[in-house]
Design a protein around this motif. Structure first.
Motif, short mmCIF file in Angstrom:
data_model
loop_
_atom_site.label_atom_id
_atom_site.label_comp_id
_atom_site.label_asym_id
_atom_site.label_seq_id
_atom_site.Cartn_x
_atom_site.Cartn_y
_atom_site.Cartn_z
N ILE A 290 16.82 10.13 -0.01
CA ILE A 290 16.27 11.49 -0.15
C ILE A 290 15.20 11.77 0.90
CG2 ILE A 290 16.91 11.75 -2.57
CD1 ILE A 290 13.99 11.11 -3.31
N GLY A 291 15.19 10.98 1.98
CA GLY A 291 14.35 11.30 3.13
C GLY A 291 13.05 10.53 3.27
N PHE A 292 12.81 9.51 2.45
CA PHE A 292 11.59 8.73 2.57
C PHE A 292 11.55 8.08 3.95
CE2 PHE A 292 8.89 4.97 1.96
CZ PHE A 292 7.79 5.55 1.37
N PRO A 293 10.41 8.14 4.65
CA PRO A 293 10.33 7.60 6.01
C PRO A 293 10.56 6.09 6.05
CG PRO A 293 8.17 8.38 5.26
CD PRO A 293 9.14 8.73 4.20
N ALA A 294 11.25 5.66 7.09
CA ALA A 294 11.53 4.24 7.27
C ALA A 294 10.29 3.51 7.76
CB ALA A 294 12.67 4.07 8.27
N GLN B 29 0.85 9.01 7.09
CA GLN B 29 0.98 10.44 7.36
C GLN B 29 2.42 10.90 7.15
OE1 GLN B 29 -0.73 11.46 11.15
NE2 GLN B 29 -2.78 10.93 10.49
N ALA B 30 3.38 10.07 7.52
CA ALA B 30 4.79 10.42 7.30
C ALA B 30 5.10 10.46 5.81
CB ALA B 30 5.70 9.43 8.01
N ILE B 31 4.52 9.53 5.06
CA ILE B 31 4.72 9.53 3.60
C ILE B 31 4.13 10.79 2.99
CG2 ILE B 31 4.10 8.37 1.44
CD1 ILE B 31 4.25 5.71 2.99
N ASP B 32 2.91 11.15 3.42
CA ASP B 32 2.27 12.36 2.89
C ASP B 32 3.06 13.61 3.25
OD1 ASP B 32 0.28 10.87 1.70
OD2 ASP B 32 -1.17 11.21 3.32
N ALA B 33 3.57 13.68 4.48
CA ALA B 33 4.38 14.84 4.89
C ALA B 33 5.66 14.90 4.06
CB ALA B 33 4.71 14.75 6.38
N TRP B 34 6.26 13.75 3.81
CA TRP B 34 7.48 13.70 2.98
C TRP B 34 7.17 14.19 1.57
CZ3 TRP B 34 8.56 10.36 -1.25
CH2 TRP B 34 9.86 10.41 -1.70
N LEU B 35 6.05 13.74 1.00
CA LEU B 35 5.66 14.18 -0.34
C LEU B 35 5.39 15.69 -0.35
CD1 LEU B 35 3.27 11.26 -1.34
CD2 LEU B 35 5.47 11.81 -2.40
N ASP B 36 4.73 16.20 0.69
CA ASP B 36 4.47 17.64 0.77
C ASP B 36 5.76 18.44 0.82
OD1 ASP B 36 1.75 17.17 0.71
OD2 ASP B 36 1.46 17.46 2.87
N ASP C 97 8.70 -2.39 -7.99
CA ASP C 97 9.38 -1.11 -8.24
C ASP C 97 9.72 -0.41 -6.94
OD1 ASP C 97 9.32 -1.39 -10.99
OD2 ASP C 97 7.52 -0.15 -11.25
N PHE C 98 8.79 -0.45 -5.99
CA PHE C 98 9.00 0.18 -4.69
C PHE C 98 10.20 -0.44 -3.99
CE2 PHE C 98 8.03 0.25 -0.08
CZ PHE C 98 8.05 1.62 0.13
N CYS C 99 10.27 -1.77 -3.97
CA CYS C 99 11.39 -2.45 -3.32
C CYS C 99 12.71 -2.12 -4.02
CB CYS C 99 11.16 -3.96 -3.29
SG CYS C 99 9.80 -4.42 -2.20
N ALA C 100 12.69 -2.04 -5.34
CA ALA C 100 13.90 -1.73 -6.10
C ALA C 100 14.38 -0.30 -5.84
CB ALA C 100 13.66 -1.94 -7.59
N LYS C 101 13.44 0.62 -5.64
CA LYS C 101 13.79 2.04 -5.47
C LYS C 101 13.85 2.48 -4.02
CE LYS C 101 11.73 3.13 -9.90
NZ LYS C 101 10.74 3.86 -10.65
N LEU C 102 13.60 1.58 -3.08
CA LEU C 102 13.49 1.96 -1.68
C LEU C 102 14.76 2.60 -1.13
CD1 LEU C 102 11.73 2.12 0.80
CD2 LEU C 102 12.41 -0.22 1.37
N LYS D 142 0.82 -1.21 0.00
CA LYS D 142 0.00 0.00 0.00
C LYS D 142 0.86 1.26 0.00
CE LYS D 142 -4.14 -2.06 1.75
NZ LYS D 142 -5.29 -1.95 2.61
N ALA D 143 2.01 1.20 0.64
CA ALA D 143 2.93 2.34 0.58
C ALA D 143 3.38 2.55 -0.86
CB ALA D 143 4.13 2.10 1.50
N ALA D 144 3.63 1.46 -1.56
CA ALA D 144 4.01 1.54 -2.97
C ALA D 144 2.90 2.18 -3.79
CB ALA D 144 4.33 0.15 -3.51
N ARG D 145 1.67 1.76 -3.53
CA ARG D 145 0.53 2.34 -4.25
C ARG D 145 0.39 3.82 -4.00
NH1 ARG D 145 -4.67 -0.92 -3.17
NH2 ARG D 145 -3.33 -2.05 -1.78
N ARG D 146 0.73 4.27 -2.77
CA ARG D 146 0.65 5.70 -2.44
C ARG D 146 1.59 6.50 -3.34
NH1 ARG D 146 -3.13 7.45 0.73
NH2 ARG D 146 -2.53 8.98 2.24
N LEU D 147 2.70 5.86 -3.76
CA LEU D 147 3.66 6.52 -4.64
C LEU D 147 3.41 6.16 -6.11
CD1 LEU D 147 6.90 5.90 -2.56
CD2 LEU D 147 5.45 7.93 -2.59
#
Length: 137
Positions: free
Chosen positions: A86-90, A101-108, A75-80, A64-69
């Motif tokens: 570049i600061g993507f939340p762990a 929420q951390a993913i959305d804040a990072w995107l913002d 692809d998500f695992c390859a690019k993680l 679902k985190a992958a779908r958010r992006l």
């Protein structure tokens, strides 16, 4: 859910001699549903759901985190690792899930939207910028 009085229940009533007949949990016929909604195969819960309101999870699995992006899971695992550089939340160390929420804040922050939370700001720089914008410097 099929409501009593529908074409389906009218046919079942005719077949059962006037009783409103439904299928019980084990597939046997039952007249427990007189005047009430009949369960259908997709929802045969006689007591109703114990969930009173929907819950939107904050922590989600990698899929679902992958779908958010807008990425596939592979692809998500390859690019993680590049995303984390570049600061993507762990992920949570206990569950392995990601905080939406951390993913959305990072995107913002990446898009320059909203105030960056937790970023130290030099008060003197802010003061100088305000003075300059007022034309007093």
């Amino acid at each position: 859910m099929i409501l009593a009085g529908s074409l389906y229940t009218d046919r079942r009533r005719a077949q059962s001699g006037g009783l409103c007949v439904g299928l019980g949990r084990r597939g046997e016929q039952s007249n427990l549903f007189q005047g009430r909604a009949l369960p259908n195969p997709a929802n045969d819960n006689l007591r109703g759901s114990s969930v009173r309101f929907p819950v939107d999870p904050r922590l989600v699995p990698p899929q679902k985190a992958a779908r958010r992006l807008h990425l596939t899971e592979s692809d998500f695992c390859a690019k993680l690792s590049a995303l984390q550089r570049i600061g993507f939340p762990a992920a949570c160390p206990v569950t392995g899930h990601y905080d939406l929420q951390a993913i959305d804040a990072w995107l913002d922050r990446r898009a320059g939207l909203g105030a960056a939370v937790g970023v130290a700001v030099n008060a003197r720089d802010v003061f100088e910028e305000r003075l300059a914008s007022l034309g007093k410097h």
